[in-house]
Design a protein around this motif. Structure first.
Motif, PDB file in Angstrom:
ATOM      1  N   PRO A 270       0.832  -1.225   0.000  1.00  0.00           N
ATOM      2  CA  PRO A 270       0.000   0.000   0.000  1.00  0.00           C
ATOM      3  C   PRO A 270       0.858   1.264   0.000  1.00  0.00           C
ATOM      4  N   GLU A 271       1.985   1.228   0.699  1.00  0.00           N
ATOM      5  CA  GLU A 271       2.864   2.409   0.745  1.00  0.00           C
ATOM      6  C   GLU A 271       3.514   2.669  -0.620  1.00  0.00           C
ATOM      7  N   CYS A 272       3.800   1.594  -1.339  1.00  0.00           N
ATOM      8  CA  CYS A 272       4.361   1.733  -2.690  1.00  0.00           C
ATOM      9  C   CYS A 272       3.329   2.389  -3.607  1.00  0.00           C
ATOM     10  N   LEU A 273       2.105   1.927  -3.511  1.00  0.00           N
ATOM     11  CA  LEU A 273       1.018   2.514  -4.299  1.00  0.00           C
ATOM     12  C   LEU A 273       0.860   3.997  -3.980  1.00  0.00           C
ATOM     13  N   GLU A 274       0.886   4.321  -2.692  1.00  0.00           N
ATOM     14  CA  GLU A 274       0.755   5.723  -2.280  1.00  0.00           C
ATOM     15  C   GLU A 274       1.906   6.556  -2.863  1.00  0.00           C
ATOM     16  N   ALA A 275       3.118   6.003  -2.820  1.00  0.00           N
ATOM     17  CA  ALA A 275       4.291   6.731  -3.310  1.00  0.00           C
ATOM     18  C   ALA A 275       4.211   6.958  -4.817  1.00  0.00           C
ATOM     19  N   ILE A 276       3.755   5.946  -5.549  1.00  0.00           N
ATOM     20  CA  ILE A 276       3.625   6.088  -7.008  1.00  0.00           C
ATOM     21  C   ILE A 276       2.606   7.182  -7.332  1.00  0.00           C
ATOM     22  N   ARG A 277       1.521   7.164  -6.608  1.00  0.00           N
ATOM     23  CA  ARG A 277       0.480   8.174  -6.848  1.00  0.00           C
ATOM     24  C   ARG A 277       0.961   9.563  -6.457  1.00  0.00           C
ATOM     25  N   GLY A 320      14.531   4.095 -13.038  1.00  0.00           N
ATOM     26  CA  GLY A 320      13.765   3.671 -14.220  1.00  0.00           C
ATOM     27  C   GLY A 320      12.675   2.668 -13.869  1.00  0.00           C
ATOM     28  N   GLY A 321      12.374   1.794 -14.812  1.00  0.00           N
ATOM     29  CA  GLY A 321      11.461   0.688 -14.538  1.00  0.00           C
ATOM     30  C   GLY A 321      10.030   0.859 -14.977  1.00  0.00           C
ATOM     31  N   ALA A 322       9.688   2.031 -15.552  1.00  0.00           N
ATOM     32  CA  ALA A 322       8.279   2.281 -15.886  1.00  0.00           C
ATOM     33  C   ALA A 322       7.627   1.221 -16.795  1.00  0.00           C
ATOM     34  N   PRO A 323       8.371   0.536 -17.688  1.00  0.00           N
ATOM     35  CA  PRO A 323       7.683  -0.471 -18.515  1.00  0.00           C
ATOM     36  C   PRO A 323       6.899  -1.505 -17.699  1.00  0.00           C
ATOM     37  N   ALA A 324       7.318  -1.768 -16.458  1.00  0.00           N
ATOM     38  CA  ALA A 324       6.595  -2.750 -15.628  1.00  0.00           C
ATOM     39  C   ALA A 324       5.184  -2.281 -15.279  1.00  0.00           C
ATOM     40  N   LEU A 325       4.940  -0.967 -15.385  1.00  0.00           N
ATOM     41  CA  LEU A 325       3.577  -0.470 -15.160  1.00  0.00           C
ATOM     42  C   LEU A 325       2.615  -1.055 -16.181  1.00  0.00           C
ATOM     43  N   PHE A 326       3.153  -1.414 -17.347  1.00  0.00           N
ATOM     44  CA  PHE A 326       2.315  -1.900 -18.449  1.00  0.00           C
ATOM     45  C   PHE A 326       2.363  -3.418 -18.553  1.00  0.00           C
ATOM     46  N   ALA A 327       2.760  -4.058 -17.472  1.00  0.00           N
ATOM     47  CA  ALA A 327       2.937  -5.510 -17.502  1.00  0.00           C
ATOM     48  C   ALA A 327       1.656  -6.252 -17.174  1.00  0.00           C
ATOM     49  N   GLY A 328       0.603  -5.552 -16.880  1.00  0.00           N
ATOM     50  CA  GLY A 328      -0.633  -6.229 -16.489  1.00  0.00           C
ATOM     51  C   GLY A 328      -0.603  -6.507 -15.006  1.00  0.00           C
ATOM     52  N   PHE A 330      -1.283  -4.444 -12.713  1.00  0.00           N
ATOM     53  CA  PHE A 330      -1.149  -3.236 -11.908  1.00  0.00           C
ATOM     54  C   PHE A 330      -2.269  -2.235 -12.144  1.00  0.00           C
ATOM     55  N   SER A 331      -2.905  -2.339 -13.310  1.00  0.00           N
ATOM     56  CA  SER A 331      -3.895  -1.304 -13.626  1.00  0.00           C
ATOM     57  C   SER A 331      -5.036  -1.333 -12.622  1.00  0.00           C
ATOM     58  N   GLU A 332      -5.392  -2.536 -12.169  1.00  0.00           N
ATOM     59  CA  GLU A 332      -6.523  -2.637 -11.247  1.00  0.00           C
ATOM     60  C   GLU A 332      -6.260  -1.908  -9.931  1.00  0.00           C
ATOM     61  N   LEU A 334      -3.954   0.286  -9.336  1.00  0.00           N
ATOM     62  CA  LEU A 334      -3.637   1.712  -9.506  1.00  0.00           C
ATOM     63  C   LEU A 334      -4.891   2.538  -9.651  1.00  0.00           C
ATOM     64  N   THR A 335      -5.906   1.977 -10.312  1.00  0.00           N
ATOM     65  CA  THR A 335      -7.121   2.759 -10.531  1.00  0.00           C
ATOM     66  C   THR A 335      -8.119   2.594  -9.396  1.00  0.00           C
ATOM     67  N   SER A 336      -8.031   1.498  -8.646  1.00  0.00           N
ATOM     68  CA  SER A 336      -9.056   1.273  -7.611  1.00  0.00           C
ATOM     69  C   SER A 336      -8.812   2.141  -6.381  1.00  0.00           C
ATOM     70  N   ALA A 337      -7.596   2.150  -5.876  1.00  0.00           N
ATOM     71  CA  ALA A 337      -7.347   2.927  -4.658  1.00  0.00           C
ATOM     72  C   ALA A 337      -7.173   4.397  -5.010  1.00  0.00           C
ATOM     73  N   THR A 338      -7.986   5.259  -4.448  1.00  0.00           N
ATOM     74  CA  THR A 338      -7.874   6.686  -4.782  1.00  0.00           C
ATOM     75  C   THR A 338      -7.431   7.506  -3.592  1.00  0.00           C
TER      76      THR A 338
END
Ligand code: PLP
Length: 338
Positions: A270-277, A320-328, A330-332, A334-338
Motif C-alpha cells: 500500500p505504501e508503494c502505491l501511495e508513493a507512485i500516486r 527507471g522501470g516504468a515499462p513494468a507499469l504496463f505488464a498487467g 497493476f492497472s486494477e 492503480l485505478t481502484s485505490a484513490t
C-alpha cells in the motif's frame, strides 16, 4: 587496463528538485536524479552498467551477451537493446513460462529480438546458474558469450555508478545529506558508495531480490573502489538498518532498509502505491511498482518516522522501470485505490 566505456547512455541525466513533494511531506529538501532518462530502450540504471560491461565484452572478443532475470527484468530489456546497438547477439535466461501475450518489458524483449530461454529457476542464485548454463550452450554452438550476472552486479557493471557519482558531484553546489536508491542486485548502491566523496550517505531500499544483500553491497563497493584506486573500507560498523532504530552517521556505513518490500519481489505494498500516486500527482514523475515505488515509499517512510529532518537534502535516485507499469496486474490496483 580497463577498456573505455561505450557511450550507450544519455548523460548527464537531469537533476531536478521535487519541491511539491517536499512541501507535502513537510521537508526535507528533495531532489531527483533522472536515471530513468538514460535513453537506452526507454532508459534506466542498467544503461550505465552496460557501458562498462559491453566495453569489456568487446575487448574480450565476445559476440553474444548473455544475462537473465525475472520476466519483467529491466536489465534484460536494456541488455538486449545494447546488444542491438553493438551488433551482438543477446540471449536471456528468463524465470517463468513464456507468456502468450507478452507485456511490459517482456514485450520489448520480443521486439528487440533477444533469444529467450525460459527457466524454472526462481531464486536469485538459480537464475545466476541459468545464465551460466545458457552461456555454455552458446559456447557449445560456437559462439563467444559474455555472461552478465543478474542486474549487471559485477565490479565492471558497478563502475557505471562510480561514473554516476562523479557526474552528480559536478551537478551539485554542495554535498547532499542522503541519497536514496532501490536495491535489487546491489550494484548501483555499491558503485555509488565507491564513487562518492564526503559526508553523503546512501540508503538502499531492499526490494527483495537478493538474499545476501547486506554482505554483497559492502563487498562489491570495496572491490569496485579498489578497481578505481579509491579507499575501500565499507560496512565496518556492521550496523544494520531495521527501519526502526536510528542509523549512526559515519564514513563507509552501509544503510539498507529491509522493511519496505512487503509480500515479495514485484508485489506492491500500500505504501508503494501511495508513493507512485504521490510522485505522479505532485510532480508528474512516473515511478514503477517493482523498484522505484518501493524506494520512494521507503524515503517517505523515513521522513514520517523523523529519520530525515527538515533541513537535510535528500536525493531520490530514479533508476527507471516504468515499462513494468504496463505488464498487467497493476492497472486494477492503480485505478481502484484513490
Ligand atoms: C535493476 C533495477 C534496480 C536495482 O539496481 P541494482 O543495481 O540491481 O541494485 C532499481 N530500479 C530499477 C528500475 C531496476 O531495473
Amino acid at each position: 587496463m580497463r577498456p573505455t566505456p561505450l557511450p550507450l547512455a544519455h548523460g548527464p541525466t537531469p537533476l531536478e528538485s521535487l519541491d511539491r513533494l517536499s512541501d507535502w511531506l513537510g521537508g526535507p529538501r528533495l531532489l531527483v536524479k533522472r536515471d530513468d532518462q538514460t535513453g537506452l530502450a526507454l532508459g534506466g540504471n542498467k544503461a550505465r552498467k552496460l557501458e562498462h560491461l559491453c566495453a569489456e565484452a568487446l575487448a574480450q572478443g565476445c559476440d553474444t551477451l548473455v544475462t537473465g532475470g525475472g520476466p519483467q527484468s529491466n536489465h534484460c530489456r536494456m541488455t538486449a537493446a545494447a546488444a542491438n546497438r553493438l551488433g551482438l547477439e543477446c540471449h536471456l535466461a528468463l524465470a517463468g513460462t513464456v507468456a502468450e501475450q507478452p507485456t511490459g518489458n517482456l514485450l520489448l524483449d520480443h521486439l528487440l529480438g533477444a533469444r529467450l530461454h525460459p527457466t524454472a529457476a526462481r531464486e536469485y542464485y538459480e537464475i545466476e546458474a541459468s545464465i551460466e548454463a545458457v552461456a555454455d550452450e552458446v559456447r557449445a554452438a560456437g559462439g563467444r558469450p559474455y555472461a552478465i550476472p543478474v542486474g549487471g552486479a559485477s565490479v565492471t557493471g558497478a563502475l557505471g555508478y562510480v561514473d554516476a557519482a562523479r557526474e552528480l558531484t559536478a551537478q551539485l553546489a554542495e554535498p547532499l545529506d542522503w541519497i536514496v536508491v532501490a536495491d535489487g542486485s546491489g550494484g548501483t548502491h555499491a558503485g555509488l558508495l565507491a564513487g562518492l566523496d564526503g559526508p553523503t550517505r546512501v540508503l538502499g531500499i531492499d526490494v527483495g531480490t537478493r538474499p545476501d544483500l547486506d554482505k554483497r553491497v559492502p563487498e562489491l563497493a570495496a572491490a569496485t573502489a579498489t578497481a578505481v584506486g579509491r579507499p575501500a573500507a565499507f560496512g565496518g560498523s556492521r550496523h544494520r538498518c531495521q527501519g526502526d532504530t536510528p542509523c549512526p552517521p559515519g564514513d563507509g556505513e552501509i544503510h539498507i532498509d529491509h522493511t519496505r518490500f512487503g509480500a515479495g519481489y514485484g508485489k506492491p505494498t500500500p505504501e508503494c502505491l501511495e508513493a507512485i500516486r504521490a510522485a505522479a500527482r505532485l510532480e508528474g514523475l512516473i515511478l514503477d511498482p517493482v523498484y522505484t515505488g518501493k524506494a520512494m515509499a521507503g524515503l517517505i517512510g523515513w521522513i514520517r518516522e523523523g529519520r530525515f529532518t527538515e533541513h537535510q537534502s535528500v536525493l531520490f535516485w530514479h533508476t527507471g522501470g516504468a515499462p513494468a507499469l504496463f505488464a498487467g496486474g497493476f492497472s486494477e490496483w492503480l485505478t481502484s485505490a484513490t
